[in-house]
Write a protein that holds these residues in place. Structure first.
Motif, PDB file in Angstrom:
ATOM      1  N   ALA A  87       0.854  -1.182   0.000  1.00  0.00           N
ATOM      2  CA  ALA A  87       0.000   0.000   0.000  1.00  0.00           C
ATOM      3  C   ALA A  87       0.890   1.231   0.000  1.00  0.00           C
ATOM      4  O   ALA A  87       1.056   1.893   0.998  1.00  0.00           O
ATOM      5  CB  ALA A  87      -0.898  -0.018   1.229  1.00  0.00           C
TER       6      ALA A  87
ATOM      7  N   HIS B  86       5.112  11.521  14.912  1.00  0.00           N
ATOM      8  CA  HIS B  86       4.334  11.038  16.068  1.00  0.00           C
ATOM      9  C   HIS B  86       4.838  11.585  17.396  1.00  0.00           C
ATOM     10  O   HIS B  86       4.052  11.798  18.315  1.00  0.00           O
ATOM     11  CB  HIS B  86       4.360   9.506  16.134  1.00  0.00           C
TER      12      HIS B  86
ATOM     13  N   GLY C 219      -1.173   2.457   6.199  1.00  0.00           N
ATOM     14  CA  GLY C 219      -2.610   2.585   5.950  1.00  0.00           C
ATOM     15  C   GLY C 219      -3.231   3.748   6.720  1.00  0.00           C
ATOM     16  O   GLY C 219      -4.411   3.694   7.054  1.00  0.00           O
TER      17      GLY C 219
ATOM     18  N   THR D  31      -3.468   7.475  13.537  1.00  0.00           N
ATOM     19  CA  THR D  31      -4.397   8.416  14.180  1.00  0.00           C
ATOM     20  C   THR D  31      -5.751   7.749  14.463  1.00  0.00           C
ATOM     21  O   THR D  31      -6.236   7.814  15.592  1.00  0.00           O
ATOM     22  CB  THR D  31      -4.551   9.689  13.332  1.00  0.00           C
TER      23      THR D  31
ATOM     24  N   GLN E  77       2.283  16.654   5.599  1.00  0.00           N
ATOM     25  CA  GLN E  77       1.847  15.365   5.062  1.00  0.00           C
ATOM     26  C   GLN E  77       1.257  15.544   3.664  1.00  0.00           C
ATOM     27  O   GLN E  77       1.524  14.751   2.754  1.00  0.00           O
ATOM     28  CB  GLN E  77       0.789  14.737   5.985  1.00  0.00           C
TER      29      GLN E  77
ATOM     30  N   VAL F 230      -4.797  11.074   7.641  1.00  0.00           N
ATOM     31  CA  VAL F 230      -4.595  12.021   6.537  1.00  0.00           C
ATOM     32  C   VAL F 230      -3.343  11.705   5.717  1.00  0.00           C
ATOM     33  O   VAL F 230      -3.226  12.135   4.575  1.00  0.00           O
ATOM     34  CB  VAL F 230      -4.518  13.478   7.066  1.00  0.00           C
TER      35      VAL F 230
HETATM   36  N1  PCD Z   1      -2.447  13.975  11.892  1.00  0.00           N
HETATM   37  C1  PCD Z   1      -3.011  15.100  12.493  1.00  0.00           C
HETATM   38  N2  PCD Z   1      -4.382  15.232  12.487  1.00  0.00           N
HETATM   39  C2  PCD Z   1      -5.153  14.318  11.897  1.00  0.00           C
HETATM   40  C3  PCD Z   1      -4.582  13.185  11.275  1.00  0.00           C
HETATM   41  C4  PCD Z   1      -3.219  13.053  11.309  1.00  0.00           C
HETATM   42  O1  PCD Z   1      -2.295  15.957  12.996  1.00  0.00           O
HETATM   43  N3  PCD Z   1      -6.470  14.442  11.891  1.00  0.00           N
HETATM   44  C5  PCD Z   1      -0.988  13.792  11.934  1.00  0.00           C
HETATM   45  C6  PCD Z   1      -0.659  12.570  12.790  1.00  0.00           C
HETATM   46  O2  PCD Z   1      -0.536  12.827  14.095  1.00  0.00           O
HETATM   47  C7  PCD Z   1       0.635  12.066  12.162  1.00  0.00           C
HETATM   48  C8  PCD Z   1       0.447  12.422  10.698  1.00  0.00           C
HETATM   49  O3  PCD Z   1      -0.489  13.502  10.656  1.00  0.00           O
HETATM   50  O4  PCD Z   1       1.720  12.750  12.666  1.00  0.00           O
HETATM   51  C9  PCD Z   1      -0.043  11.216   9.856  1.00  0.00           C
HETATM   52  O5  PCD Z   1      -1.102  10.605  10.554  1.00  0.00           O
HETATM   53  P1  PCD Z   1      -1.977   9.407   9.944  1.00  0.00           P
HETATM   54  O6  PCD Z   1      -2.760   9.894   8.793  1.00  0.00           O
HETATM   55  O7  PCD Z   1      -2.696   8.773  11.063  1.00  0.00           O
HETATM   56  O8  PCD Z   1      -0.919   8.389   9.329  1.00  0.00           O
HETATM   57  P2  PCD Z   1       0.136   7.480  10.117  1.00  0.00           P
HETATM   58  O9  PCD Z   1      -0.469   6.140  10.326  1.00  0.00           O
HETATM   59  O10 PCD Z   1       0.711   8.198  11.231  1.00  0.00           O
HETATM   60  O11 PCD Z   1       1.266   7.376   9.039  1.00  0.00           O
HETATM   61  C10 PCD Z   1       1.163   6.483   7.966  1.00  0.00           C
HETATM   62  C11 PCD Z   1       1.166   7.263   6.657  1.00  0.00           C
HETATM   63  C12 PCD Z   1       1.433   6.316   5.517  1.00  0.00           C
HETATM   64  S1  PCD Z   1       0.561   4.938   5.462  1.00  0.00           S
HETATM   65  C13 PCD Z   1       2.332   6.612   4.557  1.00  0.00           C
HETATM   66  S2  PCD Z   1       2.549   5.544   3.302  1.00  0.00           S
HETATM   67  C14 PCD Z   1       3.141   7.863   4.550  1.00  0.00           C
HETATM   68  C15 PCD Z   1       2.449   8.900   5.431  1.00  0.00           C
HETATM   69  O12 PCD Z   1       2.161   8.286   6.696  1.00  0.00           O
HETATM   70  N4  PCD Z   1       4.476   7.582   4.997  1.00  0.00           N
HETATM   71  C16 PCD Z   1       5.256   8.619   5.430  1.00  0.00           C
HETATM   72  N5  PCD Z   1       3.281  10.036   5.647  1.00  0.00           N
HETATM   73  C17 PCD Z   1       4.657   9.868   5.744  1.00  0.00           C
HETATM   74  N6  PCD Z   1       5.400  10.909   6.127  1.00  0.00           N
HETATM   75  C18 PCD Z   1       6.739  10.762   6.229  1.00  0.00           C
HETATM   76  N7  PCD Z   1       7.490  11.824   6.578  1.00  0.00           N
HETATM   77  N8  PCD Z   1       7.353   9.587   5.963  1.00  0.00           N
HETATM   78  C19 PCD Z   1       6.635   8.512   5.588  1.00  0.00           C
HETATM   79  O13 PCD Z   1       7.242   7.362   5.369  1.00  0.00           O
HETATM   80 MO1  PCD Z   1       1.620   3.455   3.953  1.00  0.00          MO
HETATM   81  O14 PCD Z   1       0.372   2.178   4.099  1.00  0.00           O
HETATM   82  O15 PCD Z   1       2.890   2.835   4.819  1.00  0.00           O
HETATM   83  O16 PCD Z   1       2.019   2.946   2.260  1.00  0.00           O
END
Ligand code: PCD
Length: 804
Positions: free
Chosen positions: A382, A529, A566, A570, A695, A758
């Protein structure tokens, strides 16, 4: 400072809790070269392993002679399948219920397949030794085109299971067939098509690509013969799963295996599965008694561990003349390569592809997926997508544009006509999912206003006329993608990995002085994280995020979790954190009642502590409560302040988004330039808006790469093309467009803090937006569906074919 004069806003702000654009705490070490990656770990006496790989895509192995390699000074061992056989480790189970050769057992099934493992004092000697291993091959006919996999005269690839009439997911129709998976109401769908005023049908292919994280897959195995314990450092997105699998395969008791995933340089799905390199390093360390490190090089990464996509989707939509969709029928031919090593929850042979009805209210739908073997690398991960969701989103978003074209209707209007309406949530889809929440019309309107959609269409029309008059050679496309994802695998009722339910976990401990350590079953690979989990705890417990340490990746200390992929962290672990914090808050309330000498029912939570209802002057902070928990707990109450939560989500979460791509294409060079890319995401409650933007930027850059160039192809004899960064498109800042981000907030009703995932959304939504922009640009010249990726040479050819 006197607590009394601090305003509520200031108390709130100093927590840096949910909603705050808190700076990423991990970046302090990442930006100063202080990260600790697998290759930074050096154990005393450590040696290196490297693979002899097959130059053939399909061949019988007549003979392997390792004597010359073994004789090279500095070489400690050379392992072949014969050496692994007595241990029962020459084949290993895959996540998809198939088996996979660890080292080729009499036959190779794809180019660069692992044939022997050389262990030497350093990588240079290992590499020299590789050249000295003599392997005699007898080439066999090669199968590359999945459309011919089930031909009567197709070469049979998997002789080990050639006679098996059933696989992990039911009956097999041919020795190269893996499974057939069907969902939906076939009869109702047929009826919708029989009655349809308008239908469209198109083969929509999503090409083979690869996650290609900056850091490749690697591990360091160290077996302690005296204690009988194995320590395994590695680039693992799911460290606990690796520990369980390592224990089941090696028979080393699970408590004697210590899996540690240190900092990881990107995962993107590439680091979920178990690879031959891990098994061979473990075996080599057991055999030699010395720590063995294995580090993939770039070509090995691109050509052997985990491809993504390779889905060929024949898609049909039935609709009324007025543009109301009435039925969806999809058949997928899924090329899984030589072994079915797809990383999906066990019961889902095609992941969550049955989200293919997308954001639209289809009264009837039917889906069938056939998985087949070919002489290509296995994987099917994935890549920034929750188990085949990106394929599904591409399929439906392209098909909706094709339908709009046939109806002569604006693609935005067609979408809005068919959106699931706000009042329909929770919404039951024709292919079996219950969408938790959404307000698609609101998001679409906001997006269309932001980009001034009518003005863009007017400009496009003028440009088309100018093109026809010969005044310009540049064409313009507006690509729309309105996607719905399904993330947060997942409820134990329908998701497991090798039998382990896909819950996740959090353990929070408050120290006497009111600072916190929390540990999770997830594992960041760059997502941040350490920053965001602390923000959830800060809001829930009223302790500043800066006073909270987040730890992940050490299976000895972290509670059991299923890991990070996947976009599940969160939805699942994020919920576990809130629930664990609430357990602590309940106990804290009892301690607060004791401290304030009132009943706990007379207390209410207020930002960073409890206050007496109706008498806010009388209050106590979480910090004071923590001290009391260790110093003078109320009698009858256990001392200490900590909690663990294992969270089994009741449902997935369904984030969505409205993406618009404005593109100009020069028909004389085939060069496409993205003028504007606007991405509106709705991931429910937002923990850290800055991280979300990061992101989205990252995911869009990957989407751009995939749609516009990135691909792994094979020639007729099975030579893998595009297995280096000379050929595989990895955009740099130079090619990457500028991204505009936006949002709406529709909380998930079943998630404790209302958050949805997201991380993958921008990839899922981004690819169709780019592809639809290209198709939209060429549409007025007669194109209906152009194959991805849309690199300049192909676009130039398209222009020629369309006679311009
Ligand atoms: N967030 C916030 N708010 C909301 C949601 C979320 O703030 N409402 C944030 C959290 O806390 C983290 C982030 O944002 O820090 C993300 O989250 P999430 O959507 O729950 O996811 P995770 O489980 O932690 O991680 C995983 C993803 C995936 S799955 C992929 S490809 C990529 C993305 O993550 N990878 C990576 N992004 C990234 N960035 C970076 N810098 N590096 C990397 O490696 Mo697969 O199934 O494994 O294909």
């Amino acid at each position: 400072m006197n607590e009394m004069i601090i305003t509520r806003e200031a108390r709130e702000a100093r927590l840096e809790g949910m909603g705050c654009r808190r700076k990423r705490v991990e970046d302090i070490r990442f930006t100063q070269g202080k990260g600790n990656y697998v290759d930074d770990i050096k154990l005393p006496g450590m040696v290196h392993g490297d693979f002899v790989r097959s130059p053939y895509a399909h061949a019988r192995i007549k003979r392997i002679d390792t004597s010359k390699a073994k004789a090279l000074p500095g070489v400690l061992a050379v392992l072949t399948a014969e050496d692994l056989k007595p241990l029962g480790l020459h084949w290993m189970p895959t996540l998809a219920g198939d088996v996979q050769a660890v080292l080729a057992d009499g036959k190779v099934h794809f180019q660069n397949q692992e044939v022997a493992f050389v262990v030497a004092e350093n990588r240079y000697i290992a590499d020299d030794a590789l050249q000295l291993v003599e392997v005699e091959y007898e080439a066999l006919p090669v199968l590359i085109d999945p459309f011919h996999a089930m031909d009567a005269d197709a070469p049979i690839l998997r002789e080990d299971i050639a006679d098996k009439k059933t696989g992990a997911h039911g009956p097999r129709k041919h020795p190269n067939h893996i499974f057939e998976w069907t969902v939906g109401d076939g009869a109702a769908t047929d009826e919708a098509f029989a009655k349809a005023e308008v239908t469209v049908k198109e083969l929509i292919s999503y090409h083979r690509t690869h996650p290609s994280p900056l850091e490749t897959c690697q591990c360091l195995a160290s077996f302690d013969k005296i204690k009988g314990e194995l320590t395994l450092y590695g680039t693992f997105q799911a460290p606990h799963v690796i520990r369980t699998v390592a224990s089941l395969l090696s028979k080393i008791p699970e408590h004697k295996i210590h899996v540690i995933a240190p900092d990881i340089g990107g995962g993107f799905g590439n680091k979920v599965g178990a690879y031959a390199g891990y098994i061979c390093s473990i075996v080599a360390s057991i055999v030699t008694g010395i720590p063995v490190k294995w580090v993939e090089d770039r070509m090995e990464n691109l050509s052997t561990t985990s491809f993504a996509r390779d889905y060929h989707m024949t898609t049909e939509i039935a609709a009324t003349k007025a543009g109301r969709v009435t039925g969806l029928r999809v058949h997928v031919l899924a090329d899984h390569g030589a072994f079915d090593a797809c990383a999906d929850p066990s019961k889902w042979p095609a992941g969550f592809f049955n989200i293919v009805t997308g954001s639209y209210d289809f009264p009837a739908a039917h889906l069938a997926v056939d998985g087949v073997y070919t002489n290509k690398a296995s994987g099917g991960v994935a890549y920034r997508c929750s188990f085949r969701v990106t394929e599904a989103a591409y399929c439906i978003e392209r098909a909706m544009d094709i339908l709009a074209g046939k109806l002569g209707m604006d693609p935005a209007e067609l979408r809005m006509k068919n959106f699931i309406r706000r009042e329909q949530f929770p919404y039951q889809s024709a292919l079996g999912w219950e969408y938790d929440s959404g307000d698609y019309h609101l998001a679409m309107h906001k997006a269309m206003d932001a980009i001034d959609y009518p003005a863009l269409r007017a400009e496009q029309k003028a440009r088309q006329e100018a093109f026809r008059r010969g005044e310009t050679r540049s064409i313009m496309g507006v690509g729309i993608s309105f996607f719905t994802e399904i993330v947060g695998a997942g409820p134990s009722k329908n998701c497991d990995i090798l039998g382990v339910a896909m819950f996740d976990s959090a353990e929070i401990r408050i120290h006497p002085t009111g600072s916190i350590i929390a540990r999770m079953g997830t594992k960041s690979q760059g997502q941040g994280h350490e920053t965001t989990w602390a923000q959830i705890i800060a809001t829930e417990l009223g302790i500043p995020a800066d006073d909270i340490t987040i730890e992940e990746g050490n299976t000895d200390t972290a509670p059991y979790g299923l890991g990070t992929y996947g976009s599940r962290s969160t939805p699942v672990a994020g919920a576990a954190i809130a629930m664990a914090a609430r357990k602590i808050r309940n106990k804290a309330q009892m301690i607060a009642a004791h401290l304030l000498e009132v009943s706990e029912y007379d207390l209410e939570w207020d930002i960073d502590g409890f206050r007496v209802k109706g008498n806010p002057e009388r209050s106590t902070t979480m910090k004071e409560i923590a001290w009391a928990a260790y110093h003078a707990p109320p009698s009858g109450l256990e001392p200490g302040l900590e909690a663990v939560n294992y969270y089994d989500p009741p449902n997935m979460t369904f984030p969505f988004g409205a993406y618009f791509c404005v593109m100009d294409i020069d028909v004389d060079t085939g060069v496409a330039s993205t003028r504007r890319f606007y991405a509106l995401d709705d991931c429910g409650t937002r923990i850290n808006p800055m991280i979300i933007e990061g992101q989205v930027h990252g995911g869009l850059t990957e989407a751009f790469a995939i749609a516009m160039g990135q691909e792994i192809t094979y020639d007729a004899t099975g030579n893998v093309m595009g297995a280096s960064f000379m050929d595989f498109f990895l955009p740099t800042a130079v090619e990457t467009p500028k991204w505009e981000t936006d949002f709406t907030v529709t909380p998930s009703p079943h998630h404790p803090i209302g958050a949805k995932g997201v991380g993958e959304s921008p990839n899922v939504g981004g690819v169709p937006a780019f592809s639809n922009a290209v198709n939209d640009a060429f549409g007025f010249l007669g194109a209906t569906h152009l194959p991805m990726p849309h690199y300049p040479w192909r676009l130039w050819q398209t222009a020629r074919q369309l006679g311009v």
